[in-house]
Design an enzyme around this catalytic site. Structure first.
Site, PDB file in Angstrom:
ATOM      1  N   ARG A  54       0.727  -1.433   0.135  1.00  0.00           N
ATOM      2  CA  ARG A  54       0.153  -0.082   0.036  1.00  0.00           C
ATOM      3  C   ARG A  54       0.740   1.348  -0.170  1.00  0.00           C
ATOM      4  O   ARG A  54       0.360   2.344   0.493  1.00  0.00           O
ATOM      5  CB  ARG A  54      -0.987   0.094   1.247  1.00  0.00           C
ATOM      6  CG  ARG A  54      -1.989  -0.988   0.976  1.00  0.00           C
ATOM      7  CD  ARG A  54      -3.024  -0.919   2.189  1.00  0.00           C
ATOM      8  NE  ARG A  54      -4.180  -1.764   1.854  1.00  0.00           N
ATOM      9  CZ  ARG A  54      -4.203  -3.142   2.763  1.00  0.00           C
ATOM     10  NH1 ARG A  54      -3.228  -3.411   3.601  1.00  0.00           N
ATOM     11  NH2 ARG A  54      -5.167  -3.924   2.453  1.00  0.00           N
ATOM     12  N   LYS A  76       3.971  11.466 -10.828  1.00  0.00           N
ATOM     13  CA  LYS A  76       3.243  10.656 -11.719  1.00  0.00           C
ATOM     14  C   LYS A  76       4.056   9.301 -11.833  1.00  0.00           C
ATOM     15  O   LYS A  76       5.072   9.503 -12.564  1.00  0.00           O
ATOM     16  CB  LYS A  76       3.018  11.471 -13.293  1.00  0.00           C
ATOM     17  CG  LYS A  76       1.937  12.393 -13.086  1.00  0.00           C
ATOM     18  CD  LYS A  76       1.727  13.019 -14.407  1.00  0.00           C
ATOM     19  CE  LYS A  76       0.495  13.782 -14.626  1.00  0.00           C
ATOM     20  NZ  LYS A  76       0.181  14.381 -16.160  1.00  0.00           N
ATOM     21  N   GLU A 118      11.224  18.448 -23.785  1.00  0.00           N
ATOM     22  CA  GLU A 118      10.598  19.008 -22.432  1.00  0.00           C
ATOM     23  C   GLU A 118      11.197  20.334 -22.271  1.00  0.00           C
ATOM     24  O   GLU A 118      10.495  21.233 -21.385  1.00  0.00           O
ATOM     25  CB  GLU A 118      10.754  17.567 -21.499  1.00  0.00           C
ATOM     26  CG  GLU A 118      10.210  16.352 -21.893  1.00  0.00           C
ATOM     27  CD  GLU A 118       8.714  16.577 -21.817  1.00  0.00           C
ATOM     28  OE1 GLU A 118       8.216  17.675 -21.509  1.00  0.00           O
ATOM     29  OE2 GLU A 118       8.190  15.501 -22.012  1.00  0.00           O
ATOM     30  N   LYS A 160       8.880  23.126 -13.471  1.00  0.00           N
ATOM     31  CA  LYS A 160       7.833  21.954 -13.204  1.00  0.00           C
ATOM     32  C   LYS A 160       7.459  22.147 -11.965  1.00  0.00           C
ATOM     33  O   LYS A 160       6.191  21.738 -11.485  1.00  0.00           O
ATOM     34  CB  LYS A 160       8.464  20.863 -13.777  1.00  0.00           C
ATOM     35  CG  LYS A 160       7.435  19.599 -13.675  1.00  0.00           C
ATOM     36  CD  LYS A 160       7.786  18.394 -14.509  1.00  0.00           C
ATOM     37  CE  LYS A 160       6.488  17.444 -14.343  1.00  0.00           C
ATOM     38  NZ  LYS A 160       6.827  16.031 -15.094  1.00  0.00           N
ATOM     39  N   GLU A 170      -3.379  17.519 -10.961  1.00  0.00           N
ATOM     40  CA  GLU A 170      -3.846  17.810 -12.437  1.00  0.00           C
ATOM     41  C   GLU A 170      -5.153  18.357 -12.526  1.00  0.00           C
ATOM     42  O   GLU A 170      -5.862  17.867 -13.357  1.00  0.00           O
ATOM     43  CB  GLU A 170      -3.296  16.967 -13.305  1.00  0.00           C
ATOM     44  CG  GLU A 170      -3.027  17.381 -14.599  1.00  0.00           C
ATOM     45  CD  GLU A 170      -2.522  16.293 -15.719  1.00  0.00           C
ATOM     46  OE1 GLU A 170      -3.197  15.715 -16.406  1.00  0.00           O
ATOM     47  OE2 GLU A 170      -1.295  16.220 -15.784  1.00  0.00           O
ATOM     48  N   ARG A 174      -1.950  22.387 -13.737  1.00  0.00           N
ATOM     49  CA  ARG A 174      -0.608  21.542 -14.179  1.00  0.00           C
ATOM     50  C   ARG A 174      -0.878  20.731 -15.550  1.00  0.00           C
ATOM     51  O   ARG A 174       0.018  20.392 -16.255  1.00  0.00           O
ATOM     52  CB  ARG A 174      -0.818  20.176 -13.227  1.00  0.00           C
ATOM     53  CG  ARG A 174       0.311  19.204 -13.463  1.00  0.00           C
ATOM     54  CD  ARG A 174       0.621  18.467 -12.394  1.00  0.00           C
ATOM     55  NE  ARG A 174       1.607  17.284 -12.623  1.00  0.00           N
ATOM     56  CZ  ARG A 174       2.380  16.336 -11.958  1.00  0.00           C
ATOM     57  NH1 ARG A 174       1.746  16.322 -10.521  1.00  0.00           N
ATOM     58  NH2 ARG A 174       3.138  15.576 -12.449  1.00  0.00           N
ATOM     59  N   ASN A 178       1.083  19.539 -20.211  1.00  0.00           N
ATOM     60  CA  ASN A 178       0.753  18.508 -21.199  1.00  0.00           C
ATOM     61  C   ASN A 178       0.996  18.984 -22.744  1.00  0.00           C
ATOM     62  O   ASN A 178       0.493  18.369 -23.616  1.00  0.00           O
ATOM     63  CB  ASN A 178      -0.428  17.903 -21.074  1.00  0.00           C
ATOM     64  CG  ASN A 178      -0.866  17.140 -19.797  1.00  0.00           C
ATOM     65  OD1 ASN A 178       0.236  16.447 -19.250  1.00  0.00           O
ATOM     66  ND2 ASN A 178      -1.738  17.251 -19.132  1.00  0.00           N
ATOM     67  N   HIS A 181       1.578  16.623 -25.585  1.00  0.00           N
ATOM     68  CA  HIS A 181       1.730  15.316 -25.196  1.00  0.00           C
ATOM     69  C   HIS A 181       0.534  14.616 -25.568  1.00  0.00           C
ATOM     70  O   HIS A 181       0.522  13.386 -25.794  1.00  0.00           O
ATOM     71  CB  HIS A 181       1.732  15.353 -23.614  1.00  0.00           C
ATOM     72  CG  HIS A 181       2.905  15.326 -23.108  1.00  0.00           C
ATOM     73  ND1 HIS A 181       3.939  16.540 -23.241  1.00  0.00           N
ATOM     74  CD2 HIS A 181       3.992  14.881 -22.356  1.00  0.00           C
ATOM     75  CE1 HIS A 181       4.798  16.467 -22.615  1.00  0.00           C
ATOM     76  NE2 HIS A 181       4.947  15.410 -22.102  1.00  0.00           N
ATOM     77  N   HIS A 185       1.501  11.405 -27.663  1.00  0.00           N
ATOM     78  CA  HIS A 185       1.337   9.976 -27.022  1.00  0.00           C
ATOM     79  C   HIS A 185       0.607   9.160 -27.918  1.00  0.00           C
ATOM     80  O   HIS A 185       0.743   8.051 -28.252  1.00  0.00           O
ATOM     81  CB  HIS A 185       0.365  10.148 -25.646  1.00  0.00           C
ATOM     82  CG  HIS A 185       1.166  10.689 -24.557  1.00  0.00           C
ATOM     83  ND1 HIS A 185       0.563  10.667 -23.269  1.00  0.00           N
ATOM     84  CD2 HIS A 185       2.564  10.925 -24.131  1.00  0.00           C
ATOM     85  CE1 HIS A 185       1.426  11.041 -22.204  1.00  0.00           C
ATOM     86  NE2 HIS A 185       2.686  11.142 -23.005  1.00  0.00           N
ATOM     87  N   HIS A 197       9.965   9.471 -26.866  1.00  0.00           N
ATOM     88  CA  HIS A 197       9.107  10.409 -26.016  1.00  0.00           C
ATOM     89  C   HIS A 197       9.152  11.831 -26.569  1.00  0.00           C
ATOM     90  O   HIS A 197       8.338  12.411 -26.759  1.00  0.00           O
ATOM     91  CB  HIS A 197       8.905   9.931 -24.522  1.00  0.00           C
ATOM     92  CG  HIS A 197       7.935  10.852 -23.850  1.00  0.00           C
ATOM     93  ND1 HIS A 197       6.620  10.962 -24.175  1.00  0.00           N
ATOM     94  CD2 HIS A 197       8.325  12.178 -23.074  1.00  0.00           C
ATOM     95  CE1 HIS A 197       6.002  11.816 -23.452  1.00  0.00           C
ATOM     96  NE2 HIS A 197       7.024  12.655 -22.947  1.00  0.00           N
TER      97      HIS A 197
END
Length: 300
Positions: A54, A76, A118, A160, A170, A174, A178, A181, A185, A197
């Protein structure tokens, strides 16, 4: 513990295997995970740490430029599925991020170029002066000069981290991270992750910058849109296309991404990808149309 490199190994099967190894080794809640590698390693190891027992602590030790300035920051974590990229995961903040820019001298130039995407993104969304410095110093960065790399990592992390601190989950601001992205993606998924990427994100930013010409915006934004289209060529022209069996077998696999907004309007200019990315002629009309149609169908 190790697992094979490559985005195509960022799967639930890899997560399961690593989790089983930790449990077999007797990991306890007083244990921790240390992720040493690029963005794929950080994403998977972070998800393992977020879920085993957990949740246990973990530390990010990124070894690529992209991981240092982006994926290791913000918490993330997750894996890809047949439905799309990063659709199973968790927000789980690392206890520390330790980056040594000297490791970047061991990378192939294409990986530094991909990381530049980035960095440029951070400049576009938050700091025009930083963007100008990236363009000015791009050769020093791509040649792995330690001083230039250190300044790039420092400023991108500041940008960032400030955005994440304001909106960790997000729910608002935030989402600006993206930029490039959603389209990026989709390209990665359709091409079976044969493209890096950062290269995909660069192409995504080019498409969105082109789209910006057709949306209501202050007149002053025009120069910035032109800058985006020009500067992202730094990332898309640095390496040849790496087409392969994964790309061919995944041509029908484009689906959702974790950055979905449900708004198809942001993709109206996607058909311009071929002309905007002349260094990727292999994005044929049929492939380009497939990506666009899948994006539209999925309401990305």
């Amino acid at each position: 513990m190790t697992f094979p490199a490559g985005e195509w190994n960022k799967t639930r099967e890899t997560w399961s295997a690593l989790t089983d190894q930790l449990l077999a080794a007797g990991i306890g809640r007083d244990g921790a995970v240390v992720a040493v590698g690029g963005g794929v390693v950080g994403d998977v190891a972070g998800f393992v740490a977020a879920t085993v027992l957990r949740g246990i602590p973990y530390v990010q030790v990124p070894t690529t430029l992209l991981a240092m300035i982006d994926s290791s920051i913000g918490g993330k974590t997750g894996v890809d599925t047949v439905h799309g990229k990063n659709l199973v995961g968790a927000f789980h903040q690392p206890r520390a991020v330790i980056a040594d820019v000297n490791t970047l001298t061991t990378l192939p130039p294409v990986h530094r170029s991909a990381g530049m995407a980035e960095a440029l993104k951070h400049g576009f969304i938050a700091d025009a002066i930083y963007l100008e410095s990236l363009v000015r110093d791009r050769d020093r960065i791509l040649d792995a000069e330690p001083g230039a790399l250190l300044e790039t990592v420092r400023r991108s992390v500041e940008i960032k981290a400030a955005v994440v601190a304001d909106d960790e989950r997000e729910l608002g601001r935030r989402a600006i991270l993206n930029f490039g992205h959603t389209v990026g993606h989709a390209i990665e998924t359709v091409c079976g992750y044969e493209i890096l990427h950062g290269e995909a994100v660069a192409m995504g930013m080019i498409v969105e910058a082109e789209l910006g010409k057709h949306l209501p915006a202050p007149r002053s934004h025009g120069a910035r849109q032109k800058s985006a289209r020009r500067d992202c060529q730094v990332c898309t022209s640095a390496a040849p296309w790496r087409d392969g069996p994964r790309g061919r077998s995944r041509m029908d696999g484009c689906g959702s991404t974790s950055n979905n907004s449900g708004d198809t309007g942001s993709l109206r200019a996607y058909h311009k990808l071929i002309t905007l990315c002349p260094h990727y002629p292999h994005l044929s009309t049929s492939r380009n149309s497939l990506i666009f149609n899948e994006l539209h169908d999925q309401r990305i």
